[in-house]
Design a protein around this motif. Structure first.
Motif, short mmCIF file in Angstrom:
data_model
loop_
_atom_site.label_atom_id
_atom_site.label_comp_id
_atom_site.label_asym_id
_atom_site.label_seq_id
_atom_site.Cartn_x
_atom_site.Cartn_y
_atom_site.Cartn_z
N ARG A 126 -7.67 2.02 -5.33
CA ARG A 126 -7.23 1.67 -6.69
C ARG A 126 -8.35 1.97 -7.67
O ARG A 126 -9.47 1.49 -7.50
N GLY A 170 2.65 6.99 -6.83
CA GLY A 170 1.54 7.70 -7.47
C GLY A 170 0.74 6.82 -8.41
O GLY A 170 0.18 7.32 -9.40
N HIS A 188 2.27 1.90 -3.43
CA HIS A 188 1.23 2.44 -4.30
C HIS A 188 1.08 3.94 -4.10
O HIS A 188 0.88 4.70 -5.07
N LYS A 189 1.19 4.39 -2.86
CA LYS A 189 1.11 5.82 -2.56
C LYS A 189 2.32 6.57 -3.11
O LYS A 189 2.19 7.58 -3.80
N LYS A 190 3.50 6.07 -2.78
CA LYS A 190 4.74 6.78 -3.13
C LYS A 190 4.96 6.87 -4.63
O LYS A 190 5.50 7.87 -5.13
N ASN A 212 0.83 -1.20 0.00
CA ASN A 212 0.00 0.00 0.00
C ASN A 212 0.87 1.26 0.00
O ASN A 212 0.56 2.25 -0.68
N ASP A 213 1.97 1.22 0.76
CA ASP A 213 2.88 2.35 0.83
C ASP A 213 3.54 2.62 -0.52
O ASP A 213 3.70 3.77 -0.93
N ARG A 257 -2.31 4.51 -9.89
CA ARG A 257 -3.76 4.66 -9.87
C ARG A 257 -4.44 3.29 -9.96
O ARG A 257 -5.39 3.02 -9.25
N THR A 273 -2.80 1.69 8.42
CA THR A 273 -2.74 2.99 7.77
C THR A 273 -3.92 3.08 6.81
O THR A 273 -4.64 2.10 6.60
N LYS A 274 -4.13 4.23 6.23
CA LYS A 274 -5.27 4.41 5.33
C LYS A 274 -5.05 3.66 4.02
O LYS A 274 -3.98 3.74 3.42
N TYR A 275 -6.06 2.95 3.60
CA TYR A 275 -5.98 2.21 2.34
C TYR A 275 -5.99 3.16 1.16
O TYR A 275 -6.81 4.07 1.09
N LYS A 276 -5.04 2.96 0.24
CA LYS A 276 -4.97 3.78 -0.98
C LYS A 276 -5.88 3.17 -2.04
O LYS A 276 -5.65 2.06 -2.50
#
Length: 355
Positions: free
Chosen positions: A323, A169, A165-167, A162-163, A171, A318-321
């Motif tokens: 998709r 960027g 996916h955030k870093k 998940n981290d 989608r 942590t907050k789910y990113k």
């Protein structure tokens, strides 16, 4: 002078040892990593014992107790840990040592394993139908609860997935996450590549499901009976239920096909189908599998709350990113939703029930 100095050193060392025989532990950090990072020295009641790096390397930390002398202070109380700084010598009163809890040698007789959690009487399964919010369900549960296993993520490694996916960027779900799974796919010219947030059934099968409380799969319907038909506990399989017309329109939107309400709707609908092989009532009919249905994606929040009462929460969350697996539909342009095509829509809905 040199002789006098040497004698003074010997006297000081001997005096230190005598004091140490009362109630002090000595620990010299060797700068190693893990259990063999240091060796523990202790002196109690005039007897000396040593737990060396060889003991730890050869036998493992769980058997260290066997190398401890049978002194009263150790029989029931030897469950200590010491916080150390690299390169420094440390001495602790044994009571202080017993009160530290950073690293401990467990008492195998009186240990209490995972006292906060009791296993469920069933294993939960999620039949991930395409365009029913399944990626969100799998991801949210893997992010916040233990022992979730699925194509779109598993609890044990989902925090880092998940981290990334955030870093990066990202989608969508399938992308080059620069993890070992993505690197293998890129090397094999597989596009888009898989990653730890989107793994194949082959990887899941290799890991196994013995430690899973909840399994989410987007696979053929017969897979459930093959994997869990002889499971030691029943499988409660949850199926997301969605209005058939809405589901068809979402599938068409995903594959980029516009449904034009042509006379031959069978052929037109077929070009939009995605993963309909995942649900087959005959293949899911098994004495060890019990089917349950819930409204999705409209009631995903309610479903997550329902499962939250049955799964163990993670200590680190942590907050789910989110998709993005689909672009927004233009419902005003979908002919099946027009009032004048209501009879046509009913015919298609009947046909979809037979597919």
């Amino acid at each position: 002078p040199y002789l006098i100095f040497s004698l003074l050193v010997i006297i000081i060392v001997e005096f230190s040892i005598i004091i140490g025989q009362n109630n002090f532990f000595f620990l010299n950090n060797r700068g190693f990593s893990g259990w063999d990072r240091y060796e523990k020295m202790y002196e109690v009641r005039g007897s000396t014992g040593t737990i060396t790096r060889n003991h730890i390397n050869e036998r493992g930390p769980e058997k260290i107790r066997k190398h401890i002398p049978e002194h009263d202070v150790f029989k029931s109380e030897y469950n200590f840990s010491l916080h150390v700084e690299p390169g420094k010598n440390h001495s602790y009163n044994n009571q202080t040592a017993l009160e530290q809890r950073d690293i401990s040698v467990p008492d195998r007789v009186n240990s209490n394993v995972d006292w906060r959690w009791k296993p469920n009487a069933v294993m939960y399964g999620f039949l991930h139908m395409a365009k029913s919010g399944g990626t969100e369900v799998n991801g949210q549960l893997a992010m916040h609860y233990e022992r979730i296993c699925g194509n779109k993520g598993s609890s044990y490694d989902f925090y880092q997935a998940n981290d990334r996916h955030k870093k990066l960027g990202a989608r969508n779900t399938y992308y080059d996450a620069q993890d070992i799974i993505s690197k293998a796919d890129v090397k094999a010219n597989i596009s888009p590549p898989h990653n730890r947030g989107a793994v194949t059934l082959k990887i899941l099968n290799e890991i196994g499901y013995e430690d899973c409380d909840y399994v989410a799969l987007e696979e053929h319907a017969h897979t459930w009976a093959e994997l869990f038909g002889s499971l030691y506990r029943p499988l409660e399989l949850h199926v997301p239920c969605r209005d058939s017309i809405s589901l068809l329109m979402s599938m068409c939107n995903f594959v980029g096909k516009q449904f034009n309400c042509e006379q031959n709707f069978v052929k037109e609908a077929k070009q939009c189908f995605i993963g309909i092989f995942r649900f087959n009532l005959k293949q899911l009919d098994h004495p060890n599998i019990k089917l349950k249905c819930f409204s999705s994606p409209s009631k995903i929040g309610n479903y997550l709350d329902y499962m939250g009462e049955r799964l163990q929460k993670k200590e680190i969350q942590t907050k789910y990113k989110h998709r993005n697996t689909n672009i927004s539909r233009k419902k005003e342009q979908e002919c099946l939703l027009l009032p004048e095509n209501s009879d046509y829509s009913i015919q298609i809905a009947r046909h979809l029930k037979t597919v």
